[in-house]
Scaffold this active site. Structure first.
Site, mmCIF file in Angstrom:
data_model
loop_
_atom_site.group_PDB
_atom_site.id
_atom_site.type_symbol
_atom_site.label_atom_id
_atom_site.label_comp_id
_atom_site.label_asym_id
_atom_site.label_seq_id
_atom_site.Cartn_x
_atom_site.Cartn_y
_atom_site.Cartn_z
ATOM 1 N N ASP A 82 -6.631 7.696 -2.283
ATOM 2 C CA ASP A 82 -7.046 6.434 -1.664
ATOM 3 C C ASP A 82 -5.916 5.779 -0.866
ATOM 4 O OD1 ASP A 82 -6.010 6.224 -4.278
ATOM 5 O OD2 ASP A 82 -6.813 4.220 -4.560
ATOM 6 N N ASP A 164 -0.390 0.516 -6.565
ATOM 7 C CA ASP A 164 -1.549 0.159 -7.397
ATOM 8 C C ASP A 164 -1.273 -1.007 -8.354
ATOM 9 O OD1 ASP A 164 -3.550 1.901 -6.553
ATOM 10 O OD2 ASP A 164 -2.832 3.525 -7.822
ATOM 11 N N TYR A 196 -9.258 -3.986 -13.931
ATOM 12 C CA TYR A 196 -8.414 -2.954 -13.305
ATOM 13 C C TYR A 196 -7.373 -2.449 -14.309
ATOM 14 C CZ TYR A 196 -5.411 -1.163 -9.476
ATOM 15 O OH TYR A 196 -4.656 -0.393 -8.633
ATOM 16 N N HIS A 229 -4.425 -2.647 -3.538
ATOM 17 C CA HIS A 229 -5.851 -2.980 -3.670
ATOM 18 C C HIS A 229 -5.985 -4.493 -3.867
ATOM 19 C CE1 HIS A 229 -7.229 1.180 -4.184
ATOM 20 N NE2 HIS A 229 -6.313 1.354 -5.113
HETATM 21 FE FE1 FEO Z 1 -3.635 5.425 -7.891
HETATM 22 FE FE2 FEO Z 1 -5.233 3.264 -5.793
HETATM 23 O O1 FEO Z 1 -4.615 4.912 -6.402
#
Ligand code: FEO
Length: 414
Positions: A82, A164, A196, A229
């Protein structure tokens, strides 16, 4: 969406994924974003890329500021798909760029791309990249949450780009914590953080505590944390650091969460007297049926609660498949400092409750035994047994909870 300046000369150039509802099995009802950052300086530097499906979005944002061919440096903080799966397309546009990455990151990247023509600079904690007027210092964070992971700190702007860590799966038009909380609420943001953490970072609490201590020891001044994110912590970056420390210290509410599945409603029926027994001891209780609840949501509630009761019918002498799947997933997340018990119904041989306790022991969880197992349908006597086990389990929960938080509730209340 266009680039958003987050610090003088530093821009969010990421993509918002409004539609994703299944993030490698983790249910994301609020979507997510793939954040990456462009530093417009003497030496143009891109920190991270985005998921390959969204490469055109980040390129559009980059082009609104600069020709991608002018990118001289690309920092790869994390190679998971990602964040790094657009790298080949970016490198095709900026073939002379140097990639800054950890040694483990480089080895992993070689498995995804033909990197033979790319230029790399392998970096370790404390090494820096000067972009002209800014200094990016690298901080390796192995197993937070992949072996390759690192963070990038921009000293002049007191900005920590944290990959992350400190992120949330939230798609939003808001880029910053203050704007998100104005639009939604502080509670909504806190929920997203815990969701999360529970589903991604639960196994790594010890490492998280050590890494936050290392950041503090290095004396890094931080007035903004920009994860890969969700929203960027501008108004209160200290809040997310404290939330992570609390979660890494296994804080939880004094609550029992009952997670169960059922074949012909017998195990389901048992949840009622169990719940009543728990309540009779003054402990909060919540009941979740697995086939009606996304697994990641049940994981979050277990993470937020001090104790769990797992309900499973016996099917072919072992646990019901959805319960077995759930406990296997939970085992991988390595929950600590949670009290566990089990209950269920059976038709002839039984065995599922025993198997659940065996799994709890493999997980290193403290248990209250022997649980309750009933034949076919719960009788009135069985209901009394369930009530009594619920009451005893709640009393043990009160006692157990005092070891961690004292007689306190409400830290993670929804
Ligand atoms: Fe460890 Fe957002 O990927």
């Amino acid at each position: 969406m266009r680039a958003v300046e987050i610090k003088p000369g530093i821009y969010w150039v990421g993509a918002i994924d409004w539609a994703v509802r299944d993030f490698h099995g983790y249910v994301t009802p609020n979507g997510t974003s793939y954040n990456n950052y462009l530093i417009l300086d003497k030496h143009v530097t891109l920190v991270d890329t985005v998921k390959h499906d969204f490469c055109e979005y980040t390129l559009e944002n980059i082009r609104s500021l600069a020709d991608p061919a002018t990118i001289e440096n690309i920092v790869v903080n994390h190679i998971e798909n990602d964040h790094a799966s657009s790298l080949d397309r970016i490198m095709a546009l900026a073939p002379n760029a140097t990639i800054y990455i950890t040694e483990r990151g480089k080895k992993a990247l070689d498995r995804f791309f033909d990197t033979s023509k790319w230029t790399f600079k392998i970096v370790k904690t404390g090494q820096s990249l000067n972009t002209g007027t800014k200094t990016i210092t690298f901080l390796e964070t192995p197993m937070l949450h992949w072996p390759d992971s690192m963070m990038s700190y921009v000293k002049e702007d007191k900005l920590l780009i944290s990959q992350d860590a400190f992120g949330q799966h939230l798609a939003s038009s808001a880029r910053f914590d203050d704007a998100y909380c104005d639009q939604y609420s502080v509670t909504a943001l806190e929920h997203a953080v815990r969701d999360y953490y529970a589903n991604i970072l639960m196994p790594f609490g010890t490492l998280i505590k050590a890494k936050i201590a290392e950041i503090r020891k290095l004396g890094l001044e931080i007035d903004m944390i920009a994860p890969d994110h969700g929203i960027i912590w501008k108004k209160d970056p200290g809040k997310i650091l404290q939330m992570y420390l609390d979660m890494a210290n296994d804080k939880a509410d004094r609550r029992v969460v009952i997670v169960y599945d059922t074949m012909w409603h017998s195990t389901e029926h048992m949840t009622i007297p169990l719940m009543q027994g728990i309540q009779s001891a003054g402990v909060e209780v919540e009941v979740l049926k697995l086939r009606s609840t996304p697994m990641s949501q049940a994981i979050k509630r277990i993470w937020e609660s001090r104790a769990m009761l797992i309900g499973t019918p016996t099917l072919n002498n072992i646990m019901f498949p959805t319960v077995a799947e759930f406990l296997t997933h939970l085992r991988g997340l390595r929950p600590k400092n949670r009290l566990a018990g089990a209950f269920g119904s059976f038709g002839w041989g039984g065995g599922a409750v025993k198997e659940a306790y065996e799994l709890f022991k493999k997980m290193g969880l403290e248990t209250v035994e022997p649980g309750v197992e009933v034949l076919y349908r719960p009788s009135a006597e069985d209901e009394n047994k369930c009530f009594e086990f619920g009451r005893q389990f709640a009393e043990k929960t009160i006692e157990y909870h005092k070891k961690f938080d004292g007689n306190v509730t409400g830290e993670c209340r929804s």
